[in-house]
Design a protein around this motif. Structure first.
Motif, PDB file in Angstrom:
ATOM      1  N   VAL A  18       0.816  -1.215   0.000  1.00 32.49           N
ATOM      2  CA  VAL A  18       0.000   0.000   0.000  1.00 32.49           C
ATOM      3  C   VAL A  18       0.852   1.268   0.000  1.00 32.49           C
ATOM      4  CG1 VAL A  18      -1.638   1.330   1.416  1.00 32.49           C
ATOM      5  CG2 VAL A  18      -1.941  -1.132   1.119  1.00 32.49           C
ATOM      6  N   GLU A  19       1.981   1.238   0.646  1.00 37.03           N
ATOM      7  CA  GLU A  19       2.795   2.446   0.860  1.00 37.03           C
ATOM      8  C   GLU A  19       3.103   3.239  -0.408  1.00 37.03           C
ATOM      9  OE1 GLU A  19       6.501   3.900   3.591  1.00 37.03           O
ATOM     10  OE2 GLU A  19       6.445   1.802   2.980  1.00 37.03           O
ATOM     11  N   ASN A  24       1.550  11.236   1.349  1.00 35.76           N
ATOM     12  CA  ASN A  24       2.340  12.028   2.294  1.00 35.76           C
ATOM     13  C   ASN A  24       2.812  11.181   3.475  1.00 35.76           C
ATOM     14  OD1 ASN A  24       0.327  12.153   4.480  1.00 35.76           O
ATOM     15  ND2 ASN A  24      -0.819  13.468   3.072  1.00 35.76           N
ATOM     16  N   SER A  25       3.731  11.739   4.239  1.00 38.86           N
ATOM     17  CA  SER A  25       4.321  10.988   5.347  1.00 38.86           C
ATOM     18  C   SER A  25       3.305  10.691   6.446  1.00 38.86           C
ATOM     19  CB  SER A  25       5.521  11.733   5.924  1.00 38.86           C
ATOM     20  OG  SER A  25       5.130  12.989   6.433  1.00 38.86           O
ATOM     21  N   GLY A  26       2.313  11.544   6.627  1.00 38.35           N
ATOM     22  CA  GLY A  26       1.276  11.289   7.631  1.00 38.35           C
ATOM     23  C   GLY A  26       0.494  10.031   7.325  1.00 38.35           C
ATOM     24  N   GLN A  27       0.192   9.849   6.062  1.00 40.02           N
ATOM     25  CA  GLN A  27      -0.513   8.634   5.657  1.00 40.02           C
ATOM     26  C   GLN A  27       0.373   7.414   5.875  1.00 40.02           C
ATOM     27  OE1 GLN A  27      -1.366   9.860   1.636  1.00 40.02           O
ATOM     28  NE2 GLN A  27      -3.535  10.109   2.111  1.00 40.02           N
ATOM     29  N   ARG A  28       1.650   7.550   5.573  1.00 46.39           N
ATOM     30  CA  ARG A  28       2.573   6.427   5.769  1.00 46.39           C
ATOM     31  C   ARG A  28       2.705   6.076   7.248  1.00 46.39           C
ATOM     32  NH1 ARG A  28       5.291   9.507   1.799  1.00 46.39           N
ATOM     33  NH2 ARG A  28       5.004   8.524  -0.231  1.00 46.39           N
TER      34      ARG A  28
END
Length: 53
Positions: A18-19, A24-28
């Motif tokens: 998924v990554e 953005n980093s928040g989602q990661r």
């Protein structure tokens, strides 16, 4: 049925799959929440919210 499927998931490869699609980093960072416990508890919480309205 849903709970039985959750137990079968290996979340580390799922997170890796998924990554690349996250923007953005928040989602990661939210991927760190992915676990058997999170997905087992989440549907129950959502059902309670829907039935209380």
């Amino acid at each position: 049925m849903f709970a039985g499927k959750i137990i079968e998931i290996d979340f580390d490869p799922a997170k890796n799959d998924v990554e690349p699609f996250l923007k953005n980093s928040g989602q990661r960072e939210e991927l760190s929440l992915w676990s058997h416990a999170f997905f087992s508890d989440y549907p129950a919480q959502e059902i309670r919210v829907l039935t209380s309205n």
